[in-house]
Motif scaffolding. Structure first.
Motif, PDB file in Angstrom:
ATOM      1  N   UNK A  47       4.738 -12.405  -8.309  1.00  0.00           N
ATOM      2  CA  UNK A  47       4.963 -10.643  -7.560  1.00  0.00           C
ATOM      3  C   UNK A  47       3.694  -9.547  -7.584  1.00  0.00           C
ATOM      4  N   UNK A  48       2.783 -10.653  -8.304  1.00  0.00           N
ATOM      5  CA  UNK A  48       1.588  -9.495  -8.098  1.00  0.00           C
ATOM      6  C   UNK A  48       1.286  -8.980  -6.505  1.00  0.00           C
ATOM      7  N   UNK A  86      -7.781   1.080   7.277  1.00  0.00           N
ATOM      8  CA  UNK A  86      -5.985   0.493   7.463  1.00  0.00           C
ATOM      9  C   UNK A  86      -5.493  -0.718   6.515  1.00  0.00           C
ATOM     10  N   UNK A  87      -4.805  -0.839   6.017  1.00  0.00           N
ATOM     11  CA  UNK A  87      -3.989  -1.073   5.132  1.00  0.00           C
ATOM     12  C   UNK A  87      -2.670  -2.064   4.926  1.00  0.00           C
ATOM     13  N   UNK A  88      -2.594  -3.687   4.487  1.00  0.00           N
ATOM     14  CA  UNK A  88      -1.212  -3.837   5.176  1.00  0.00           C
ATOM     15  C   UNK A  88      -0.855  -4.141   3.024  1.00  0.00           C
ATOM     16  N   UNK A  89       0.245  -4.323   2.819  1.00  0.00           N
ATOM     17  CA  UNK A  89       0.076  -4.545   1.477  1.00  0.00           C
ATOM     18  C   UNK A  89       1.748  -5.958   1.446  1.00  0.00           C
ATOM     19  N   UNK A  90       1.707  -6.912   0.767  1.00  0.00           N
ATOM     20  CA  UNK A  90       1.865  -8.314   0.030  1.00  0.00           C
ATOM     21  C   UNK A  90       2.123  -8.448  -1.094  1.00  0.00           C
ATOM     22  N   UNK A 146      -5.778  -8.330  -5.321  1.00  0.00           N
ATOM     23  CA  UNK A 146      -4.688  -8.416  -6.096  1.00  0.00           C
ATOM     24  C   UNK A 146      -4.997  -8.308  -6.644  1.00  0.00           C
ATOM     25  N   UNK A 147      -3.711  -6.965  -7.034  1.00  0.00           N
ATOM     26  CA  UNK A 147      -3.944  -5.734  -8.112  1.00  0.00           C
ATOM     27  C   UNK A 147      -2.741  -6.016  -9.137  1.00  0.00           C
ATOM     28  N   UNK A 148      -2.253  -6.817 -10.129  1.00  0.00           N
ATOM     29  CA  UNK A 148      -0.518  -6.359 -10.926  1.00  0.00           C
ATOM     30  C   UNK A 148      -0.287  -4.878 -11.123  1.00  0.00           C
ATOM     31  N   UNK A 149      -1.080  -3.758 -11.288  1.00  0.00           N
ATOM     32  CA  UNK A 149      -0.574  -2.465 -11.547  1.00  0.00           C
ATOM     33  C   UNK A 149      -0.211  -1.927 -10.348  1.00  0.00           C
ATOM     34  N   UNK A 150      -0.685  -2.708  -9.423  1.00  0.00           N
ATOM     35  CA  UNK A 150      -0.034  -1.305  -7.546  1.00  0.00           C
ATOM     36  C   UNK A 150      -0.770  -1.032  -6.948  1.00  0.00           C
ATOM     37  N   UNK A 151      -2.425  -1.027  -7.598  1.00  0.00           N
ATOM     38  CA  UNK A 151      -3.062  -0.062  -7.080  1.00  0.00           C
ATOM     39  C   UNK A 151      -4.294   0.147  -6.516  1.00  0.00           C
ATOM     40  N   UNK A 152      -4.011  -0.141  -5.171  1.00  0.00           N
ATOM     41  CA  UNK A 152      -5.314  -0.243  -4.190  1.00  0.00           C
ATOM     42  C   UNK A 152      -6.786  -0.408  -4.197  1.00  0.00           C
ATOM     43  N   UNK A 153      -6.834   0.576  -5.135  1.00  0.00           N
ATOM     44  CA  UNK A 153      -8.376   0.580  -5.517  1.00  0.00           C
ATOM     45  C   UNK A 153      -8.941  -0.199  -6.552  1.00  0.00           C
TER      46      UNK A 153
END
Length: 398
Positions: A306-307, A324-328, A363-370
């Motif tokens: 779920x990362x 431009x970005x996508x999140x999966x 890959x961001x476990x905290x859900x941060x794009x930066x």
């Protein structure tokens, strides 16, 4: 609660034992004291007899002394091994009264200050609720039992929204903000509840809350969606398109809400064309980059399914923020996505505005794009590239 009361009963029996055993021991000690008193009385009676015989001339002084010594030895022999006399007496009433009152006082204090309600809630939550109303009622009891739990208050607010109770939800989210601080996602939820509670009427408070949320986190999804709805209701269709496109970029591929959001964008585009007296035109897409992203085999045991994975394009020579970005998620890898002007983070910064871009997957476990844990980066390439690019996440994120 059966296990709880059974355990409590056993503990109370143990407490009663500690309080009542001294009474039982006291009875034996009292018997020994009575026997000692009888021996002393007999000794005194024997001395009186010897004294009378001496006065009558039957015993001389030596015989009198010998008789007194024998009586003393008999007294010592009878009292030898007896317990030391008690220094004070509580009596029977006080220990019995204490044995009854202590458990009752302990039970009363526990029910007043203790966690019996939390024990009941824990057992109740072990079973799935039968309805949304039952779930809300449980959460209300949790908040009552734990008024300082920001998490419990937050979920209660979400439950109120699911029941179409925006006024209650607004008050609850305001309380969550007071407990947890002015976090962007909480501000967005609070603003959304206020918007529907006010009959979808925009006001300065909603503007201020969403401004604050998007200033802290430009990708805060609830605020982006709310701004888009408010703009659409106010017939500001281009503004609605811009907000919803930014929101669309945050949603992972396969998300059920992507289709509905894209439909809203298309309706806004149609109305925008109709309001200008021109035929409706589709949202222009001037640049398309196809990229296949996979995870290095060496990292499969170091990430969770779920990362969050952010796939984006940024200018090779320009601002560091994604164009431009996508999140999966990791579970969806390997995956092939398409980045285009429709996925632009800001309307004024599109892929087609830059001749050369770089593809990145993080890959961001905290859900941060930066920032995150692992990253894969491609070489700079023209934004008009048609061939599918391959990107492997294989390096620690610096």
């Amino acid at each position: 609660m059966t296990e709880f009361w059974l355990s409590a009963g056993l503990l109370l029996l143990a407490a009663l034992g500690f309080l009542l055993i001294p009474i039982l021991r006291g009875r034996r000690q009292q018997q020994e004291e009575d026997r000692t008193a009888l021996n002393v009385a007999l000794y005194q009676e024997r001395i009186d007899e010897l004294a009378a015989q001496q006065a009558a001339g039957v015993l001389d002084e030596a015989q009198m002394a010998k008789g007194r010594d024998e009586a003393a030895r008999e007294l010592l022999a009878d009292t030898e091994g007896a317990d030391v006399a008690r220094q004070g007496h509580l009596g029977k009433a006080l220990p019995v009264l204490t044995a009854v009152l202590v458990p009752l006082m302990a039970l009363g204090l526990y029910l007043h200050f203790g966690a019996a309600d939390r024990v009941e809630l824990t057992q109740e939550f072990a079973q799935a609720p039968k309805s949304m109303e039952e779930m809300t009622a449980r959460l209300e009891r949790v908040v009552q039992a734990q008024p300082d739990s920001a998490e419990a208050v937050y979920y209660l607010g979400r439950s109120y929204m699911a029941e179409q109770r925006p006024a209650d939800a607004a008050r609850t989210f305001e309380r969550a903000v007071a407990l947890a601080g002015r976090q962007p996602d909480l501000l967005g939820q609070w603003a959304q509840a206020l918007y529907f509670a006010a009959g979808k009427q925009w006001n300065p408070q909603l503007q201020a809350l969403t401004d604050e949320a998007l200033k802290t986190d430009p990708n805060e999804v609830t605020s982006l969606g709310l701004r888009g709805i408010a703009a659409f209701e106010g017939e500001r269709y281009q503004e609605a398109i811009d907000y919803w496109k930014r929101l669309l970029a945050q949603l992972p591929e396969g998300d059920a809400s992507r289709e509905a959001l894209q439909g809203g964008i298309n309706r806004a585009a149609e109305r925008l064309g109709g309001s200008s007296g021109q035929a409706a035109q589709p949202v222009p897409v001037a640049a398309r980059l196809k990229v296949r992203v996979e995870l290095a085999a060496a990292l499969k045991d170091k990430v969770r399914a779920d990362d969050t994975v952010f796939i984006f394009a940024r200018a090779s020579n320009g601002p560091p923020m994604p164009l431009a970005a996508k999140r999966v998620t990791v579970a969806q890898l390997p995956i092939e996505v398409e980045l285009s002007d429709a996925d632009a983070m800001l309307p004024q910064m599109k892929l087609s505005d830059f001749a050369e871009v770089q593809l990145v997957a993080r890959v961001s476990r905290a859900g941060q794009p930066t920032h995150g844990e692992w990253i894969g980066q491609g070489a700079p390439l023209p934004s008009a590239t048609q061939a599918t690019q391959h990107l492997t996440i294989d390096s620690p994120d610096p």
